[in-house]
Design a protein around this motif. Sequence first.
Motif, PDB file in Angstrom:
ATOM      1  N   ARG A  38       0.835  -1.217   0.000  1.00  0.00           N
ATOM      2  CA  ARG A  38       0.000   0.000   0.000  1.00  0.00           C
ATOM      3  C   ARG A  38       0.864   1.259   0.000  1.00  0.00           C
ATOM      4  N   LEU A  39       1.922   1.273   0.807  1.00  0.00           N
ATOM      5  CA  LEU A  39       2.808   2.437   0.862  1.00  0.00           C
ATOM      6  C   LEU A  39       3.519   2.626  -0.483  1.00  0.00           C
ATOM      7  N   GLY A  40       3.968   1.521  -1.076  1.00  0.00           N
ATOM      8  CA  GLY A  40       4.615   1.607  -2.382  1.00  0.00           C
ATOM      9  C   GLY A  40       3.687   2.166  -3.446  1.00  0.00           C
ATOM     10  N   ASP A  84       6.047  12.447   5.670  1.00  0.00           N
ATOM     11  CA  ASP A  84       4.755  13.014   6.107  1.00  0.00           C
ATOM     12  C   ASP A  84       3.599  12.168   5.570  1.00  0.00           C
ATOM     13  N   ARG A  85       3.688  11.748   4.302  1.00  0.00           N
ATOM     14  CA  ARG A  85       2.640  10.891   3.715  1.00  0.00           C
ATOM     15  C   ARG A  85       2.599   9.538   4.403  1.00  0.00           C
ATOM     16  N   LEU A  86       3.765   9.030   4.760  1.00  0.00           N
ATOM     17  CA  LEU A  86       3.829   7.743   5.473  1.00  0.00           C
ATOM     18  C   LEU A  86       3.055   7.816   6.775  1.00  0.00           C
ATOM     19  N   LEU A  87       3.284   8.853   7.562  1.00  0.00           N
ATOM     20  CA  LEU A  87       2.578   9.000   8.825  1.00  0.00           C
ATOM     21  C   LEU A  87       1.067   9.120   8.614  1.00  0.00           C
ATOM     22  N   GLU A  88       0.666   9.818   7.568  1.00  0.00           N
ATOM     23  CA  GLU A  88      -0.767   9.925   7.259  1.00  0.00           C
ATOM     24  C   GLU A  88      -1.341   8.561   6.879  1.00  0.00           C
ATOM     25  N   ALA A  89      -0.557   7.759   6.155  1.00  0.00           N
ATOM     26  CA  ALA A  89      -1.033   6.463   5.663  1.00  0.00           C
ATOM     27  C   ALA A  89      -1.116   5.418   6.769  1.00  0.00           C
TER      28      ALA A  89
END
Length: 79
Positions: A39-41, A73-78
């Motif tokens: 999902r992160l990828g 920042d996107r990682l933390l949101e995800a």
Amino acid sequence: MCIRDRGYEVLHAEMRLANASGIVTFHKPNEDMAALAERLGQAGIKVSLRVMRDGSKLIRLSPHFYNTVAELDRLLEAL
């Protein structure tokens, strides 16, 4: 907000700064880390799925080289 605030465990988080690495490896018990890595990828966040000798799965980030601040920042949101 940090990864640990989201319930994830960071390997060697207690490491002294003098011995620290620019690589961050984390996991969450009872969560499908392979699915999270996928999902992160797909969200454009560069991560690496690692499998330990015991079969447990971890996600590795390299914020010192591969990951930008915007990706973190996107990682933390995800999460």
